[in-house]
Design a protein around this motif. Sequence first.
Motif, PDB file in Angstrom:
ATOM      1  N   LYS A 126      46.990  46.333  36.860  1.00 37.25           N
ATOM      2  CA  LYS A 126      47.636  47.492  36.249  1.00 37.25           C
ATOM      3  C   LYS A 126      46.936  47.992  34.988  1.00 37.25           C
ATOM      4  CE  LYS A 126      52.273  46.397  37.975  1.00 37.25           C
ATOM      5  NZ  LYS A 126      53.691  46.108  37.601  1.00 37.25           N
ATOM      6  N   ILE A 127      46.366  47.048  34.219  1.00 37.27           N
ATOM      7  CA  ILE A 127      45.841  47.428  32.907  1.00 37.27           C
ATOM      8  C   ILE A 127      44.384  47.023  32.716  1.00 37.27           C
ATOM      9  CG2 ILE A 127      46.293  47.240  30.407  1.00 37.27           C
ATOM     10  CD1 ILE A 127      49.137  46.491  31.077  1.00 37.27           C
ATOM     11  N   GLU A 142      55.500  39.557  32.653  1.00 34.45           N
ATOM     12  CA  GLU A 142      54.703  40.775  32.807  1.00 34.45           C
ATOM     13  C   GLU A 142      55.212  41.862  31.854  1.00 34.45           C
ATOM     14  OE1 GLU A 142      53.783  44.275  36.123  1.00 34.45           O
ATOM     15  OE2 GLU A 142      55.024  42.551  36.653  1.00 34.45           O
ATOM     16  N   LEU A 147      48.543  41.991  35.423  1.00 33.95           N
ATOM     17  CA  LEU A 147      48.004  42.659  34.234  1.00 33.95           C
ATOM     18  C   LEU A 147      46.580  43.153  34.474  1.00 33.95           C
ATOM     19  CD1 LEU A 147      49.313  40.267  31.424  1.00 33.95           C
ATOM     20  CD2 LEU A 147      50.231  42.498  32.094  1.00 33.95           C
ATOM     21  N   SER A 148      45.830  42.419  35.277  1.00 32.67           N
ATOM     22  CA  SER A 148      44.478  42.849  35.616  1.00 32.67           C
ATOM     23  C   SER A 148      44.504  44.094  36.494  1.00 32.67           C
ATOM     24  CB  SER A 148      43.726  41.719  36.320  1.00 32.67           C
ATOM     25  OG  SER A 148      42.434  42.136  36.721  1.00 32.67           O
ATOM     26  N   SER A 169      54.415  41.284  28.156  1.00 30.58           N
ATOM     27  CA  SER A 169      52.981  41.499  27.922  1.00 30.58           C
ATOM     28  C   SER A 169      52.660  42.989  27.765  1.00 30.58           C
ATOM     29  CB  SER A 169      52.161  40.920  29.074  1.00 30.58           C
ATOM     30  OG  SER A 169      52.370  39.536  29.211  1.00 30.58           O
ATOM     31  N   ILE A 170      53.186  43.790  28.680  1.00 27.75           N
ATOM     32  CA  ILE A 170      52.938  45.236  28.643  1.00 27.75           C
ATOM     33  C   ILE A 170      53.548  45.852  27.389  1.00 27.75           C
ATOM     34  CG2 ILE A 170      53.444  47.424  29.802  1.00 27.75           C
ATOM     35  CD1 ILE A 170      53.192  45.922  32.464  1.00 27.75           C
ATOM     36  N   VAL A 228      43.365  43.754  32.172  1.00 31.85           N
ATOM     37  CA  VAL A 228      43.244  42.607  31.268  1.00 31.85           C
ATOM     38  C   VAL A 228      42.470  41.497  31.970  1.00 31.85           C
ATOM     39  CG1 VAL A 228      44.507  40.837  29.978  1.00 31.85           C
ATOM     40  CG2 VAL A 228      45.387  43.184  30.078  1.00 31.85           C
ATOM     41  N   LEU A 255      51.297  45.123  24.527  1.00 34.62           N
ATOM     42  CA  LEU A 255      50.111  45.983  24.592  1.00 34.62           C
ATOM     43  C   LEU A 255      50.436  47.396  24.120  1.00 34.62           C
ATOM     44  CD1 LEU A 255      48.694  44.781  28.018  1.00 34.62           C
ATOM     45  CD2 LEU A 255      47.485  44.607  25.832  1.00 34.62           C
ATOM     46  N   ASP A 256      51.592  47.906  24.536  1.00 35.38           N
ATOM     47  CA  ASP A 256      52.003  49.254  24.138  1.00 35.38           C
ATOM     48  C   ASP A 256      52.307  49.341  22.644  1.00 35.38           C
ATOM     49  OD1 ASP A 256      51.741  50.117  26.732  1.00 35.38           O
ATOM     50  OD2 ASP A 256      53.876  49.946  27.210  1.00 35.38           O
ATOM     51  N   ASP A 272      41.546  48.534  23.907  1.00 33.37           N
ATOM     52  CA  ASP A 272      41.169  48.563  25.316  1.00 33.37           C
ATOM     53  C   ASP A 272      39.661  48.473  25.487  1.00 33.37           C
ATOM     54  OD1 ASP A 272      43.798  48.735  26.040  1.00 33.37           O
ATOM     55  OD2 ASP A 272      43.801  50.902  26.316  1.00 33.37           O
TER      56      ASP A 272
END
Length: 480
Positions: free
Chosen positions: A118-119, A170, A115-116, A173-174, A121, A177-178, A88
């Motif tokens: 929420k996270i 989506e 994604l931008s 992608s998450i 990105v 990332l997790d 991150d």
Amino acid sequence: MQISQNSFTTILLTLLVVNSIFYSEGVVAQSNNASKTKMAKGTMLVGVSTIDITPEGPILLAGYGGRKSESEGVLQALKAKALAFGSDSEGPSILITVDLIGIQYYMTQEVARRLSDKIGVDPSRLVISASHTHTGPEIGNLLNHFARQLPPEEIGRINKFLEILTEKLEKVSIEALDARKPAKVAWGQGKAGFAMNRRKVVNGKSVGMTPIPEGPVDHDLPLLRITDMDGKLRAVMVSYACHGTTLGPDINKIHGDWIGEAQKFIEEKNPGAIAMVSLGCGADANPEPRVTNLQLDYAAQHGKEVADEVQKLLASNLKPLSSAPMGQSKVIQLPFEHIPTVQEFVQQANEKGAKAYFAKLALDKIARGESIPKSLNYPITTWTFGNDLAMVFLAGEVVVDYSLRLKKELAPGRLWVSAYSNDVPCYIASKRVIKEGGYEVESSMYSYNQPGRFQESIEDLIVTTVHDLLPLSYKPKIKK
């Protein structure tokens, strides 16, 4: 036992402080571990995920305009697969492959926005690359190819699929990332040989599609290997420049073509690993052999060729990548050669096929006070893994001249060129191909809802932009 309000407050504050200390120490420990991991050569945080994107029920398949009905079943499931690179603090990067004819730019932008929000990105660090299978669902960019108004219920099923697809992109992608954890990443390059140029040219002019053994192709097969710290394979990413057209229009069932077969064979040979396949600049190359009564066998044959080469590469000394990718992106304008007048559109509307259908749509658009765009919005993205590897992601169906030129001009042996990425708005012909004319230059544009051929200048515009997006270390040294 009775506790006073002051005592209760003191105890609560103490617990919060202690919890904060433990939490902070945990975060610091994780951060320190990540820092140590990143310092190790060929090591970075990587997450992998996969999700099924096979449509539920019948849907119109894309790629061949002659199909008259929706799909009649599923021969092979379709997948979206994601790789997430970096921490991150570095800013993560996400690469998704989809077993689809293409992707529309508005969808890439929507996934990037989510994604931008929420996270956090960065949009330049999201890439969605399509396999260009011609036995996958229509995604809305080739509706003109059918040269007719589709029934509302068929359009509705396409729209519903796209809504679900966006959600799944989506989600995958998450999940990637997790799933990030320390991994070793390396890359190398092999070869495959079944792509063959399909543009027959006589006296400098394209005269149709037929296998041309002497025509230009790109047989490079770049590979990315992701393993656990103990060396167990987690994922393989590979690319080859060839159309997903082993299966012909008579196959009206969902299938991933040679790309899907390659992924299947790689995963069978490497249990527990995820295989991802994208396409290079293969817009003017078809797999050979193809489209016969043995075409299902041929799809497996081509997929096995890729899988066998992958196994050789996995066992070889690949180049370690020590830095998570850094992304750069830019949207440029590709000018069309000519925008027809109203009278020209009227004449075209009396012709046949996708050109006539586009002309009718254009006339309706003009009558509503709208204009026909004079240029195309064209996104280009580059990723660089330090000075070890540069990935170039080009939108559209890009002909082979682009990859051959870019590999010649930029960082020989360190450049990976992918097409069909982030948007597939039409064919992207080179200066040579535009001069020769033919399907990729002319008639295909109407299928893609575009007004006609591009100007020859687009090749230099695209190549110059790639040069500008890459750092100096990937450019040739200027001799004094």
